[in-house]
Every structure is written in structure tokens, then in C-alpha cells.
Design a protein around this motif. Structure first.
Motif, PDB file in Angstrom:
ATOM      1  N   HIS A   1      -2.432  -6.403  -5.343  1.00 28.07           N
ATOM      2  CA  HIS A   1      -2.449  -6.487  -3.652  1.00 28.07           C
ATOM      3  C   HIS A   1      -3.615  -6.680  -3.052  1.00 28.07           C
ATOM      4  CE1 HIS A   1      -0.263  -8.738  -0.601  1.00 28.07           C
ATOM      5  NE2 HIS A   1      -0.434  -7.415  -0.078  1.00 28.07           N
ATOM      6  N   ASP A   2      -4.029  -5.299  -3.633  1.00 27.68           N
ATOM      7  CA  ASP A   2      -6.158  -5.265  -2.785  1.00 27.68           C
ATOM      8  C   ASP A   2      -6.987  -6.180  -3.531  1.00 27.68           C
ATOM      9  OD1 ASP A   2      -4.647  -3.008  -1.462  1.00 27.68           O
ATOM     10  OD2 ASP A   2      -5.101  -1.242  -2.910  1.00 27.68           O
ATOM     11  N   VAL A   3      -6.726  -7.085  -4.937  1.00 28.06           N
ATOM     12  CA  VAL A   3      -7.918  -7.844  -5.214  1.00 28.06           C
ATOM     13  C   VAL A   3      -7.161  -8.852  -4.739  1.00 28.06           C
ATOM     14  CG1 VAL A   3      -8.246  -8.828  -6.793  1.00 28.06           C
ATOM     15  CG2 VAL A   3      -8.224  -6.703  -6.867  1.00 28.06           C
ATOM     16  N   GLU A  15       0.789  -1.244  -0.121  1.00 22.21           N
ATOM     17  CA  GLU A  15      -0.164   0.083  -0.257  1.00 22.21           C
ATOM     18  C   GLU A  15       0.842   1.202  -0.120  1.00 22.21           C
ATOM     19  OE1 GLU A  15      -3.959   1.162   0.291  1.00 22.21           O
ATOM     20  OE2 GLU A  15      -3.000  -0.472  -0.429  1.00 22.21           O
ATOM     21  N   LEU A  16       1.001   2.092  -0.888  1.00 20.55           N
ATOM     22  CA  LEU A  16       1.384   3.245  -1.006  1.00 20.55           C
ATOM     23  C   LEU A  16       1.015   4.143   0.542  1.00 20.55           C
ATOM     24  CD1 LEU A  16       0.510   4.587  -4.106  1.00 20.55           C
ATOM     25  CD2 LEU A  16       2.765   3.690  -3.296  1.00 20.55           C
ATOM     26  N   SER A  17       2.028   5.027   0.376  1.00 21.75           N
ATOM     27  CA  SER A  17       1.360   5.488   1.977  1.00 21.75           C
ATOM     28  C   SER A  17      -0.020   6.694   1.839  1.00 21.75           C
ATOM     29  CB  SER A  17       2.081   6.644   2.276  1.00 21.75           C
ATOM     30  OG  SER A  17       2.592   7.719   1.382  1.00 21.75           O
ATOM     31  N   TYR A  18      -0.178   7.328   2.449  1.00 17.15           N
ATOM     32  CA  TYR A  18      -1.703   8.161   2.102  1.00 17.15           C
ATOM     33  C   TYR A  18      -1.406   9.102   0.972  1.00 17.15           C
ATOM     34  CZ  TYR A  18      -5.293  11.472   2.243  1.00 17.15           C
ATOM     35  OH  TYR A  18      -6.377  12.394   1.939  1.00 17.15           O
ATOM     36  N   SER A  19      -0.188  10.143   1.417  1.00 19.23           N
ATOM     37  CA  SER A  19       0.686  11.190   0.882  1.00 19.23           C
ATOM     38  C   SER A  19       1.036  10.883  -0.306  1.00 19.23           C
ATOM     39  CB  SER A  19       1.826  12.118   1.461  1.00 19.23           C
ATOM     40  OG  SER A  19       2.665  10.721   1.746  1.00 19.23           O
ATOM     41  N   ASP A  20       1.376   9.709  -0.635  1.00 16.63           N
ATOM     42  CA  ASP A  20       1.986   8.750  -2.059  1.00 16.63           C
ATOM     43  C   ASP A  20       0.484   8.659  -3.180  1.00 16.63           C
ATOM     44  OD1 ASP A  20       4.560   9.629  -1.507  1.00 16.63           O
ATOM     45  OD2 ASP A  20       5.065   7.297  -1.051  1.00 16.63           O
ATOM     46  N   ARG A  21      -0.214   7.952  -2.448  1.00 19.39           N
ATOM     47  CA  ARG A  21      -1.532   8.072  -3.649  1.00 19.39           C
ATOM     48  C   ARG A  21      -2.345   8.946  -3.495  1.00 19.39           C
ATOM     49  NH1 ARG A  21      -5.294   2.464  -2.825  1.00 19.39           N
ATOM     50  NH2 ARG A  21      -3.594   1.546  -3.674  1.00 19.39           N
ATOM     51  N   ARG A  22      -2.019   9.707  -2.342  1.00 24.58           N
ATOM     52  CA  ARG A  22      -2.777  11.356  -3.228  1.00 24.58           C
ATOM     53  C   ARG A  22      -1.628  12.010  -4.584  1.00 24.58           C
ATOM     54  NH1 ARG A  22      -1.695  16.135  -1.882  1.00 24.58           N
ATOM     55  NH2 ARG A  22      -0.254  15.876   0.165  1.00 24.58           N
ATOM     56  N   LEU A  23      -0.948  11.814  -4.133  1.00 27.63           N
ATOM     57  CA  LEU A  23       0.043  12.478  -5.562  1.00 27.63           C
ATOM     58  C   LEU A  23       0.059  11.706  -6.605  1.00 27.63           C
ATOM     59  CD1 LEU A  23       2.189  13.959  -6.284  1.00 27.63           C
ATOM     60  CD2 LEU A  23       3.645  12.580  -4.830  1.00 27.63           C
ATOM     61  N   ALA A  24      -0.271  10.508  -6.984  1.00 21.78           N
ATOM     62  CA  ALA A  24      -0.324   9.543  -7.546  1.00 21.78           C
ATOM     63  C   ALA A  24      -2.096   9.739  -8.205  1.00 21.78           C
ATOM     64  CB  ALA A  24      -0.075   7.834  -7.481  1.00 21.78           C
ATOM     65  N   ARG A  25      -2.721  10.045  -7.692  1.00 23.22           N
ATOM     66  CA  ARG A  25      -3.959   9.891  -7.945  1.00 23.22           C
ATOM     67  C   ARG A  25      -4.013  11.399  -8.535  1.00 23.22           C
ATOM     68  NH1 ARG A  25      -7.109   8.586  -2.321  1.00 23.22           N
ATOM     69  NH2 ARG A  25      -7.187   6.093  -3.115  1.00 23.22           N
ATOM     70  N   GLU A  26      -3.227  12.528  -8.405  1.00 19.55           N
ATOM     71  CA  GLU A  26      -3.428  14.137  -9.050  1.00 19.55           C
ATOM     72  C   GLU A  26      -2.858  14.096 -10.374  1.00 19.55           C
ATOM     73  OE1 GLU A  26      -1.695  16.218  -5.649  1.00 19.55           O
ATOM     74  OE2 GLU A  26      -3.247  17.060  -4.839  1.00 19.55           O
ATOM     75  N   ARG A  27      -1.392  13.376 -10.719  1.00 15.47           N
ATOM     76  CA  ARG A  27      -0.578  13.035 -11.538  1.00 15.47           C
ATOM     77  C   ARG A  27      -1.498  12.494 -12.496  1.00 15.47           C
ATOM     78  NH1 ARG A  27       4.737  10.056  -9.753  1.00 15.47           N
ATOM     79  NH2 ARG A  27       6.549  11.739  -8.643  1.00 15.47           N
ATOM     80  N   LEU A  28      -2.312  11.536 -12.499  1.00 13.61           N
ATOM     81  CA  LEU A  28      -3.381  10.801 -13.190  1.00 13.61           C
ATOM     82  C   LEU A  28      -4.465  11.411 -13.764  1.00 13.61           C
ATOM     83  CD1 LEU A  28      -2.646   7.269 -12.464  1.00 13.61           C
ATOM     84  CD2 LEU A  28      -1.231   8.598 -14.248  1.00 13.61           C
ATOM     85  N   ASP A  29      -4.674  12.784 -12.687  1.00 17.06           N
ATOM     86  CA  ASP A  29      -5.974  13.315 -13.098  1.00 17.06           C
ATOM     87  C   ASP A  29      -6.772  13.994 -14.236  1.00 17.06           C
ATOM     88  OD1 ASP A  29      -7.611  12.488 -10.716  1.00 17.06           O
ATOM     89  OD2 ASP A  29      -7.382  14.297  -9.532  1.00 17.06           O
TER      90      ASP A  29
END
Length: 246
Positions: free
Chosen positions: A88-90, A12-26
Motif C-alpha cells: 500500500h505504501d508503494v 499502516e500498522l501502528s508504530y508499536s505494532d510495526r516495531r514488534l513486527a521488525r523485532e520478530r523478523l530481526d
């Protein structure tokens, strides 16, 4: 971290890293869809076919919709990291569902029917392989790596406006009307660029059509005040600061 059935999710990416990943792809999603988009939506929104066929119907449709045609290498790497975590979540979810079904009295044979397995042993082996994969994943520190850092490629359209003082004469560089501004003059100037290109902060220009804009190298100005900035990156700014007034 996510804990399911006693396993600690190290992918699991950290909360801040996952938020950044989402912003990159938005930027690959329509603005109206971003608030409710899932990580799967973001990963699948990256159009990999458009770069190879710029005149394809898919590329044209995206362009007409105001969506980017090309994905940067960093965006693709980010999508892969999100996909790794999603996979991995799946696995964790599937493992939890199998155990929940067994706890509620379902037999391996009945589970096999749901999976299309022909025998009890085949279903049991599937569950065993899933359990082994989860144990291997959660024991491997490689999955706790942070989100890939941005390079000098802009993650989004960027812009900076500042009040500057010229240290040398500035002049127009295009084929439009010729004019100059003398050293010492205070002007509002800008830098800007599109997502997916290398960020260039070597030249300031006045905010007008490029053929008529005054241009000057960044080394030939003193920045007096930053008036507005939209950074090329989600996790840092351009690093351009105003000079000490003293």
C-alpha cells in the motif's frame, strides 16, 4: 497514519505494532545489518526454501552464518502483514509521483514511455486503476487490524534464571552422575528453549550439561527471586514471578 494526496493510509500498522513486527523478523538478519534494515529487507530475509530442503546450499549457508534455517508460521504471517503495508505504501508513492510528474508539465504520453505503455489511454487507465485501488484500500477497515498476536511458540531463544527453594527432592534425570538435592534446599535453576518451538515451563534444571543437571517439576519449587530473564516473546514475559517474601 500517513496522509498522501488527501488519502488516509489505514493499512499502516501502528508504530508499536510495526516495531514488534521488525523485532520478530530481526533474527533472520545478521546482527550487524539490523540497525539499518528496512521492512523490505526483513520481509525478504525470511527463507521459505530452507524448511522444504534442509540440506540445500541455502539452508547450509544460513546455518553456517548463524542465521535461523526455519521460519515459524507466526513469522511468516508477520512478514505478510508487513508486506501488505509495504504494498500500500508503494501504491501511495506511485500515485504521488504520477501526480507530481503531471503537475510539472509531463504529458500522459511521456509518462506512458516511462511505463512502457503504448498509448496515452493505456497510461491513463493504469493511473485510474491505481487511484481506485488506493480509495478501496483506505475505505476498508480490515486494513486497520492489529499485528497478529504471538501464540505459545517462542519468537526468539529464551532463558530464565531464578533462585528457588525445593518443595520436594530433586534428582538428575540423565545418564550422567547420579545425585539428589533434598527438599528445602535453595538452588539457582534455569529454564530455556530455542526460537520456533513451543514454550515449555514445566521443568526447572540446574545450569549444567543436561545429563548432569538436577531436574524438578515447576510445581515442586517456590521461586524466591528472578535473577535473569530473556522472554520468548517481544510483547510479554513468561509470567513467572517470585513468591511474596511474607
Amino acid at each position: 497514519m500517513l496522509r498522501v494526496n488527501g488519502y488516509v493510509d489505514m493499512m499502516e500498522l501502528s508504530y508499536s505494532d510495526r516495531r514488534l513486527a521488525r523485532e520478530r523478523l530481526d533474527r533472520h538478519l545478521r546482527e550487524s545489518a539490523r540497525a539499518l534494515a528496512t521492512d523490505w529487507d526483513r520481509v525478504t530475509s525470511v527463507d521459505l526454501s530452507a524448511a522444504a530442503s534442509r540440506d540445500s546450499r541455502a539452508a547450509n549457508t544460513r546455518a553456517l552464518s548463524g542465521l535461523p534455517v526455519d521460519a515459524t508460521a507466526l513469522e511468516i504471517a508477520t512478514a505478510l502483514q508487513l508486506l501488505l503495508a509495504l504494498r500500500h505504501d508503494v501504491d501511495l508513492l506511485e500515485d504521488g509521483l504520477i501526480k507530481a510528474a503531471l503537475d510539472r508539465g509531463m504529458s500522459w504520453e511521456q509518462l506512458g514511455v516511462a511505463y512502457g505503455k503504448t498509448t496515452r489511454q493505456a497510461m491513463h487507465q493504469h493511473a485510474k486503476r491505481l487511484d481506485t485501488r488506493i480509495r478501496e484500500d483506505t475505505a476498508d477497515d480490515v486494513y486497520s487490524l492489529p499485528l497478529m498476536a504471538a501464540d505459545d511458540t517462542a519468537e526468539r531463544d529464551w532463558f530464565i534464571r531464578a533462585r528457588i527453594r525445593l518443595l520436594a527432592d530433586a534428582s538428575t534425570g540423565g545418564a550422567g552422575s547420579r545425585r539428589t538435592a533434598p527438599a528445602g534446599e535453595v538452588l539457582e535453576m534455569v529454564m530455556h528453549g530455542p526460537a520456533g518451538t513451543v514454550v515449555d515451563t514445566e521443568v526447572w534444571q540446574t545450569d549444567e550439561p543436561v545429563l548432569d543437571a538436577l531436574l524438578t517439576p515447576a510445581d515442586n519449587v517456590v521461586v524466591l527471586e528472578i535473577l535473569e530473564e530473556v522472554s520468548p516473546w517481544y510483547d510479554r514475559n513468561l509470567g513467572i514471578t517470585a513468591a511474596d517474601p511474607a
